[in-house]
Structures are given as C-alpha cells and as structure tokens.
Design a protein around this motif. Structure first.
Motif, short mmCIF file in Angstrom:
data_model
loop_
_atom_site.label_atom_id
_atom_site.label_comp_id
_atom_site.label_asym_id
_atom_site.label_seq_id
_atom_site.Cartn_x
_atom_site.Cartn_y
_atom_site.Cartn_z
N LYS A 144 0.85 -1.20 0.00
CA LYS A 144 0.00 0.00 0.00
C LYS A 144 0.88 1.24 0.00
O LYS A 144 1.46 1.60 1.02
N ASP A 145 0.97 1.90 -1.14
CA ASP A 145 1.81 3.08 -1.28
C ASP A 145 0.93 4.33 -1.28
O ASP A 145 -0.29 4.26 -1.41
N HIS A 146 1.58 5.50 -1.14
CA HIS A 146 0.83 6.76 -1.09
C HIS A 146 -0.12 6.91 -2.27
O HIS A 146 -1.30 7.20 -2.10
N ILE A 147 0.42 6.71 -3.47
CA ILE A 147 -0.39 6.95 -4.65
C ILE A 147 -1.46 5.87 -4.83
O ILE A 147 -2.54 6.13 -5.37
N LEU A 148 -1.19 4.67 -4.32
CA LEU A 148 -2.20 3.61 -4.40
C LEU A 148 -3.41 3.95 -3.53
O LEU A 148 -4.56 3.67 -3.90
N VAL A 149 -3.17 4.58 -2.39
CA VAL A 149 -4.28 5.04 -1.55
C VAL A 149 -5.14 6.03 -2.33
O VAL A 149 -6.37 5.98 -2.30
N ALA A 150 -4.49 6.94 -3.05
CA ALA A 150 -5.22 7.92 -3.85
C ALA A 150 -5.99 7.25 -4.98
O ALA A 150 -7.13 7.62 -5.28
N MET A 151 -5.39 6.24 -5.61
CA MET A 151 -6.07 5.54 -6.71
C MET A 151 -7.31 4.81 -6.21
O MET A 151 -8.36 4.80 -6.86
N ARG A 152 -7.19 4.18 -5.06
CA ARG A 152 -8.33 3.45 -4.51
C ARG A 152 -9.47 4.40 -4.14
O ARG A 152 -10.63 4.01 -4.14
N ASP A 153 -9.13 5.64 -3.84
CA ASP A 153 -10.14 6.63 -3.45
C ASP A 153 -10.76 7.34 -4.66
O ASP A 153 -11.79 8.00 -4.53
N ALA A 154 -10.15 7.20 -5.83
CA ALA A 154 -10.63 7.92 -7.02
C ALA A 154 -11.98 7.37 -7.48
O ALA A 154 -12.27 6.19 -7.31
N ASP A 155 -12.78 8.25 -8.07
CA ASP A 155 -14.07 7.80 -8.62
C ASP A 155 -13.99 7.52 -10.13
O ASP A 155 -14.78 6.73 -10.66
N VAL A 156 -13.04 8.15 -10.81
CA VAL A 156 -12.84 7.92 -12.23
C VAL A 156 -11.35 7.74 -12.51
O VAL A 156 -10.54 8.56 -12.08
N ILE A 157 -11.00 6.69 -13.22
CA ILE A 157 -9.62 6.48 -13.67
C ILE A 157 -9.61 6.58 -15.19
O ILE A 157 -10.36 5.88 -15.88
N ILE A 158 -8.76 7.46 -15.71
CA ILE A 158 -8.59 7.61 -17.15
C ILE A 158 -7.29 6.89 -17.50
O ILE A 158 -6.20 7.39 -17.24
N SER A 159 -7.40 5.69 -18.05
CA SER A 159 -6.20 4.92 -18.36
C SER A 159 -5.77 5.21 -19.79
O SER A 159 -6.58 5.16 -20.71
N VAL A 160 -4.49 5.52 -19.95
CA VAL A 160 -3.95 5.91 -21.25
C VAL A 160 -2.81 4.96 -21.63
O VAL A 160 -1.77 4.93 -20.97
N GLY A 161 -3.03 4.14 -22.66
CA GLY A 161 -1.99 3.22 -23.11
C GLY A 161 -1.60 2.21 -22.06
O GLY A 161 -0.45 1.79 -21.99
N TYR A 162 -2.56 1.80 -21.25
CA TYR A 162 -2.29 0.91 -20.12
C TYR A 162 -2.52 -0.54 -20.50
O TYR A 162 -3.56 -0.90 -21.05
N ASP A 163 -1.51 -1.40 -20.23
CA ASP A 163 -1.64 -2.84 -20.40
C ASP A 163 -1.83 -3.49 -19.04
O ASP A 163 -1.12 -3.15 -18.09
N LEU A 164 -2.75 -4.43 -18.95
CA LEU A 164 -3.02 -5.06 -17.66
C LEU A 164 -1.82 -5.83 -17.11
O LEU A 164 -1.71 -6.04 -15.90
N VAL A 165 -0.89 -6.24 -18.00
CA VAL A 165 0.30 -6.96 -17.53
C VAL A 165 1.23 -6.05 -16.74
O VAL A 165 2.10 -6.52 -16.01
N GLU A 166 1.05 -4.73 -16.86
CA GLU A 166 1.93 -3.80 -16.17
C GLU A 166 1.67 -3.76 -14.67
O GLU A 166 2.59 -3.70 -13.85
N TYR A 167 0.39 -3.74 -14.30
CA TYR A 167 0.02 -3.65 -12.89
C TYR A 167 -1.45 -4.05 -12.81
O TYR A 167 -2.32 -3.30 -13.24
N ALA A 168 -1.71 -5.24 -12.31
CA ALA A 168 -3.05 -5.81 -12.36
C ALA A 168 -4.08 -4.87 -11.72
O ALA A 168 -3.84 -4.32 -10.65
N PRO A 169 -5.24 -4.69 -12.37
CA PRO A 169 -6.26 -3.80 -11.81
C PRO A 169 -6.81 -4.26 -10.47
O PRO A 169 -7.39 -3.46 -9.73
N SER A 170 -6.62 -5.52 -10.13
CA SER A 170 -7.10 -6.01 -8.83
C SER A 170 -6.42 -5.28 -7.67
O SER A 170 -6.97 -5.19 -6.58
N PHE A 171 -5.23 -4.72 -7.92
CA PHE A 171 -4.52 -4.00 -6.87
C PHE A 171 -5.12 -2.61 -6.61
O PHE A 171 -5.06 -2.11 -5.50
N TRP A 172 -5.69 -2.00 -7.66
CA TRP A 172 -6.17 -0.64 -7.49
C TRP A 172 -7.67 -0.47 -7.72
O TRP A 172 -8.23 0.59 -7.48
N ASN A 173 -8.34 -1.55 -8.14
CA ASN A 173 -9.78 -1.44 -8.40
C ASN A 173 -10.54 -2.66 -7.88
O ASN A 173 -11.55 -3.04 -8.44
#
Length: 555
Positions: free
Chosen positions: A253-282
């Motif tokens: 649990k990192d600082h920015i991950l806390v912010a991501m979990r709190d976000a209501d909208v994520i705008i993903s740009v050029g994101y591959d799921l192999v980079e960082y599984a969405p289960s960690f942040w969504n």
C-alpha cells in the motif's frame, strides 16, 4: 538474383541499419549477402542477448529491432528475448535459419518445428516456402511488428531456398495511418471526465510514444487531473510537472495507491493489464474507467471499461482535449476543470519520501541513496535500463523521469538478464545519450558474456551491479508471504573489477557510499564499457514492506 541477396535488399528497404545475432551454417548465405550491404551485423556472444539488444533498439526507435540466429538451439536461445519484446510491446523481427526443405518432413539433424514454438510468443510467425515470397513476407513482417500495439515477428528462411534464384524485387514500405477514435466514445469519455469528483490519469506503456505524451500533458493541464504512471509509463509526463504524481506498481500500500483506490474515475492511457493488475487498485469495481488505447479493453473482472476510446492514442487524447475546450467555451467557464493544487500535498509527501535517504552515508549502500545519486548523474534524455530483481522494485519507485522512454523496464514478461544486453542495443540506437543499466548480481551474470561485445565495438555502456549474493526479489517475496522465512537463495560472485578487466573493460567496486558520484562520472568517460559493483543493503526491502503496509494519506 540469389534469394539471400533479395532477402537482404528487402531488409534495406525497411530501413534496417543493424542486425544483432550469431550466424550458423543454415543462414550462411544471408551472412555472405550482408557483407555487400550497408547493414551492420553486430556479432554477439549469446542469442538471447541479441534478442534483448533488438528489443531495446525497437523500443527506443519505434522501428523494429532485428535479431538473427540459426536453427535448433540458436532458435531456442532466442525465445526468451523474443517473448520479452512481444509482451513489453517492442517492435522486433527475429530471423532464423532452417534446414533444407528436402528433410523437414522427417527426423533430421537440428530439425524442429520453430514456427509452432514461436507462434504463442509473436504477433506472426512465418516460414519462407518459395523465394518469390520473400518481399511479401518481409514487408508484412515489419508492418505487423511495428503496427500498434507493436510486438515480435519471426521469419524463417530454409537453407536451400536462400540459395535459390529469383527475379522478384523488394516491396517499398508505405506508411499506414492508424484509425482515429470514435466521436461518440470521445463524447462519452468527456461526460465522465467532466462529472468526476476525484479523477486520476493512469499512464501506461502506450503513453510513452512522443505524440501521445504531448497530448497527455495537454490533457493534464486543461483538466487539472493528476497523472500516475506505471513502471513502463515513466516520463509520459515530466517529474517536474505539478500534475505528475509519480509511479504506481508495488503490491504494498503506497501513497499513490491510496489515492487511486479513493478515485471515482480512472482515465487509463496506453495501459496494459500486464503492467500492474487492476485487482490492486480497483478491487471492488467501484470506479468508472475511461480506457484510451490502441486496442479495446481486456476483459477482467476488475477492469470494466465504462468507455472504450479505441484508436490512435494521441488522436483520442487530442479529440478529448478539443471536446473539453469546446464545452467550457460554450458554457463560458474557464479551464482547468479541476484544481491540481488539491494534489499538491500528496505530490509533496511522495517527493519527500523519495528523497528521505539522499544524504545517507551507510555502507553497504541503501537502494534509495544509490538511485538518488544515479538520478543526479543522468541527464533528462539519458537512458536507464532496469533488469529484474529486487532492484527493479526500487528503480520503479524511486527513479523518476523527465522524458518519455528514458527508463526501460521489463515488466510485462519480467525477464532477468534483459538490462545489460539491452543497454548495448540502446547505445547503438542513441549513441549520444548516456546509457546505464542497473542489474542485480543474479540477472547480470545471466548475460554478462556480452561485455566482450561492448568491448569489441567500443561502446560506453555502464553496467551497475547491485551485489548481495542472493536472488533478492525471491527472498523478499518469500519473507513477505511466510513470516520472514525463505528457502536457500545464496550464491557466489567473482571480483567485479578483475572480471571486467579480464575482458578489457573498466571496472570498479565501491568501498564507501561517498564514492558513487565520482565513480559514475569516471565510468561515463570511458571509451568502452564500464562495470560498477555496488554492495547493497537489502535489509531495506522488509523495512519498506512494513512501512508501505502502514501508509494512510488523507485525500
């Protein structure tokens, strides 16, 4: 002309300047044809290293890097590097020889079905069945490899066909435009962005293309939304930009991950799921996701795109930017949509965290201190390559970038042994830039033999080796999972200085933390490769794990 001559002329038409590899008996005709070509053949010491060189070359230039090997064991040695390029979206052409077609139907020396072996790890794998097919196969190969999302292509040339005669000419490459995003999808995306209360932008591997990066920076500015990058999206927005919220990707649990979990909208740009599984942040799927990418969103229970903006990423971002501007003008309201100042405290907290050990004098060195000194030594457009191991976690979190594509990390296929040979490809692609690889002692010695290649070609690539005598990342993960317990993971190392000098390279092992800035300066002054051994304090691994588990940040 002879088919192997035609083969080389087709490569020349594609703009190939370098081929990395090891020839064999079955591709001897191609090698002789290359002797009359302007294409430079970079003779390597292992086929896997050659594939990694082509991988990095392709990532940095956008043109397919080319590697070559013979049939059988030459082909199998190429597999790991080709798979890495394919999953990490690097354009790559792999050329292999094959046995005479008269014996392919039966058991014979070194004969194997290479096409079937490469199919799962490439975008396309094809054998030449007639010399007149060569121009079509090579043209298609480069088109497939370089078309978004880029990846690897295998072309196999049997020995007897390389010797055959043909009257066919090469096909001239023609650029094809990528399709633009659907206008309705763009409007739906803007609807979500303008209604969002706590939005964040997640920049991935596809956001480091130059045009995409420029439009991403523009979106951040007019929307006032903070940008988080994955390990492979570093530099998509400069670290100095107030919209930059640095890197996400650690499983703790990192600082920015806390912010991501709190976000209501994520705008993903050029994101591959192999980079960082969405289960960690969504996990829980409460967010709205705007997916902007070359391909439609992957199906994942934790990544249900509310809007799929599919097409050229730069074009999709441009359309979204223009639509936001148009709507605000019509409503007679000013831009940006949000106040980025609301993220200032988060940015400041992360920035201070990243620099907390910059004055450390302890030895063996703390990873944080090493990376602070490295960042000071590297210019905004210099290239850092990270291998895979415990050091990758530290590089990913602590090394931030000013420009796109200046930190290459194997994070899709996650391949040990990538960084050092990759640095050779990077230096050949961008000879004016400083090129530094950061390796663990385990990963480095998986492909250390190509130090001789760098010596022979007088390439000033600097290899930094973090020394702990263990498979550090495996130990770290086992300790986290099993209450500090781990299996046997230790090994021995040579004397780095003596080892480097035995190859004719420059070498230095640090004896104190204060030496590093000066040693880096000396290493980059060499006319050939340099190797720096850094005894590292990996007790910081578990300290960081414990600290990340306690992070809470008021959003």
């Amino acid at each position: 002309m002879k088919a192997s001559d035609l083969f080389v002329k087709c490569l020349e038409k594609e703009g190939v300047t370098h081929i990395f590899g090891i020839p064999g008996e079955e591709n001897a005709d191609v090698m002789i044809s290359l002797m009359d070509s302007k294409i430079k053949f970079v003779l390597c010491r292992h086929e896997q290293a050659a594939a990694f060189m082509a991988d990095a070359y392709g990532r940095l230039t956008g043109k397919a890097g080319v590697c070559l090997g013979t049939l059988g064991p030459g082909a199998t040695n190429l597999v790991t590097g080709v798979a890495d390029a394919n999953m990490d979206r690097a354009p790559l052409i792999c050329l292999i020889g094959q046995a005479d077609t008269e014996r392919l139907h039966k058991e014979s020396h070194q004969n194997m079905d290479s096409i079937s072996m490469f199919k799962p790890i490439t975008k396309w794998a094809q054998s030449v069945h007639h010399p007149d097919n060569i121009p079509e196969i090579i043209r298609k190969g480069f088109k497939v490899a370089e078309t978004e999302k880029p990846g690897a292509v295998l072309i196999e040339l049997p020995e007897d066909l390389a010797e055959a005669q043909t009257r066919i000419k090469p096909i001239k490459p023609e650029k094809s435009r990528r399709p633009g995003a659907d206008h309705k999808a763009v409007r739906q995306a803007v609807d979500l962005i303008m209604k969002a209360k706590k939005p964040l932008i997640l920049a991935g591997n596809g956001a480091v293309r130059k045009r995409a990066s420029e439009q991403l920076k523009r979106l951040a500015k007019i929307s006032g939304i903070g940008v988080v990058n994955t390990f492979m999206g570093k530099g998509a927005i400069p670290r100095s930009d107030e919209h930059c919220l640095f890197t996400v990707g650690l499983q703790g649990k990192d600082h920015i991950l806390v912010a991501m979990r709190d976000a209501d909208v994520i705008i993903s740009v050029g994101y591959d799921l192999v980079e960082y599984a969405p289960s960690f942040w969504n996990n829980g799927r409460k967010k709205k996701i705007v997916h902007i990418d070359f391909w439609p969103a992957e199906i994942d229970k934790d990544y249900e795109a509310s809007v799929d903006v599919v097409g050229d990423v730069a074009d999709g971002l441009w359309q979204i930017n223009e639509e936001i501007i148009k709507r605000r003008r019509k409503a007679k309201k000013k831009l940006p949509l949000n106040k980025i100042s609301k993220r200032a405290a988060l940015r400041r907290t992360i920035h201070n965290d990243l620099e907390r050990e910059k004055k450390s004098k302890t030895f063996p060195m703390k990873p944080q201190k090493v990376l602070y000194d490295v960042r000071q030594a590297m210019g905004p457009d210099d290239i850092l390559l990270s291998d895979v191991g415990a050091h990758k976690m530290w590089v990913s979190r602590y090394y931030q970038c000013d420009s796109p594509n200046t930190c290459l990390i194997s994070n899709g296929f996650c391949t040990m042994g990538f960084a050092f040979p990759g640095s050779i490809g990077a230096k050949i692609a961008l000879p004016k830039q400083k090129v530094l690889s950061i390796n663990g002692d385990a990963g480095f010695f998986m492909n250390a033999q190509d130090i001789e290649t760098a010596v022979r070609y007088k390439l000033n690539v600097v290899a930094m080796v973090w020394m702990d005598g263990e498979y550090g990342l495996i130990k770290w993960k086992q300790q986290n999972a099993f209450n500090g317990k781990h299996c046997e993971l230790g090994f021995g190392n040579p004397d780095i200085e003596m080892w480097a000098k035995s190859y004719g390279a420059w070498g230095k092992t640090l004896t104190s933390a204060g030496e590093l800035p000066g040693v880096l300066e000396d290493a980059f002054k060499q006319k050939g490769p340099a190797v720096i051994g850094v005894p590292i304090d990996y007790s910081e691994n578990m300290k960081m794990s414990r600290r990340l588990g306690k992070i809470e940040f008021p959003i």
